[in-house]
Design an enzyme around this catalytic site. Structure first.
Site, PDB file in Angstrom:
ATOM      1  N   ASP A 108      42.772  24.582  26.801  1.00 17.18           N
ATOM      2  CA  ASP A 108      42.358  23.906  25.844  1.00 17.18           C
ATOM      3  C   ASP A 108      40.867  23.949  25.588  1.00 17.18           C
ATOM      4  O   ASP A 108      40.416  23.901  26.310  1.00 17.18           O
ATOM      5  CB  ASP A 108      42.088  22.539  26.425  1.00 17.18           C
ATOM      6  CG  ASP A 108      43.818  22.346  26.406  1.00 17.18           C
ATOM      7  OD1 ASP A 108      44.879  22.913  26.080  1.00 17.18           O
ATOM      8  OD2 ASP A 108      44.339  21.487  27.550  1.00 17.18           O
TER       9      ASP A 108
HETATM   10  N1  URA Z   1      46.417  22.817  30.767  1.00 19.21           N
HETATM   11  C1  URA Z   1      45.692  21.766  30.959  1.00 19.21           C
HETATM   12  O1  URA Z   1      46.382  21.442  30.417  1.00 19.21           O
HETATM   13  N2  URA Z   1      44.768  22.771  30.216  1.00 19.21           N
HETATM   14  C2  URA Z   1      44.708  23.895  30.109  1.00 19.21           C
HETATM   15  O2  URA Z   1      43.563  24.219  29.512  1.00 19.21           O
HETATM   16  C3  URA Z   1      45.212  24.500  30.654  1.00 19.21           C
HETATM   17  C4  URA Z   1      46.367  24.398  31.591  1.00 19.21           C
END
Ligand code: URA
Length: 236
Positions: A108
């Protein structure tokens, strides 16, 4: 096969001339020369010292394959599409790279930590393919001092993108910090698991993929993977 040599059709395809099949057609049609001589057999072996041309144009060699481990800072997106001038792409952290880089899977925008960056689609597909079942480990900071009930709630799983997922492991580190390992790699998976347990995520960092640890690589920095690490990440 002679060491270091490849079939002419494969060499053309690797250089991005066309698909392997279409490259065979070009060869049969007499459009391809090797060292100035028309070559009609796709299976002819060629090496780095051979001068290959298609319709008289020399081909570029296949792009060198590169493999980087990056400690992604928050605020950078794992995409090659810049939405506007303020968008920061992970690939912006490689300003001198001549290769067409992309991330292996995604983190993310607000997640930090270990991500691999490469121009090798085959390597990337192997790593993200569900059949590999590669474990990813995250360190999350939350807004609560974590109780046993929180840990049980996280371990019991949550619905993520229509599939019920449970973490492979959950361990409190201290106060509001927890380490969570998952196999799936679904979008927002760790955040959803924590939020389903009633926790607000203050920060999230990936610290391991398979047998590859982020270690002490500073935020925003990257280095090339060693040959050993390339194998370790695929076969922990
Ligand atoms: N899980 C998440 O919630 N965010 C990420 O960036 C990777 C795994």
């Amino acid at each position: 096969m002679e060491k270091g040599k490849k079939r002419l059709s494969k060499t053309l395809a690797a250089a991005g001339v066309a698909s392997r099949r279409a490259c065979e057609e070009l060869i049969f049609d007499g459009k391809v020369t090797v060292n100035g001589v028309v070559e009609l057999k796709p299976q002819t072996l060629v090496g780095d010292s051979d001068k290959i041309a298609v319709n008289g144009q020399p081909i570029q060699g296949a792009e060198r394959k590169v493999y980087y481990i990056l400690n992604k800072p928050a605020g950078y997106i794992c995409s090659n599409a810049r939405l506007n001038r303020t968008t920061k792409l992970v690939t912006d952290l490689f300003p001198d790279s001549k290769e067409r880089l992309f991330t292996v899977g995604r983190l993310d925008k607000d997640t930090e930590g270990l991500i691999l960056v490469t121009n090798d689609g085959h390597f990337a597909n192997q790593l993200i393919h569900p059949s590999r079942n590669i474990t990813k480990e995250y360190l999350a900071k939350t807004d609560h001092d974590l109780t046993h009930e929180h840990l049980v709630a996280i371990s019991s799983g949550a619905l993520v993108q229509g599939t019920f997922v449970k973490p492979a492991s959950v361990a409190k580190v201290r106060r509001g910090s927890v380490k969570i390992s998952v196999h799936e790699g679904k979008k927002h998976e760790v955040r959803i698991l924590l939020e389903a347990a009633g926790l607000k995520v203050l920060s999230l960092k990936r610290i391991r993929i398979g047998g590859l640890l982020l270690g002490t690589l500073p935020t925003g920095e990257w280095r090339e993977l060693t040959e050993k690490e390339k194998k370790t990440v695929l076969n922990p």
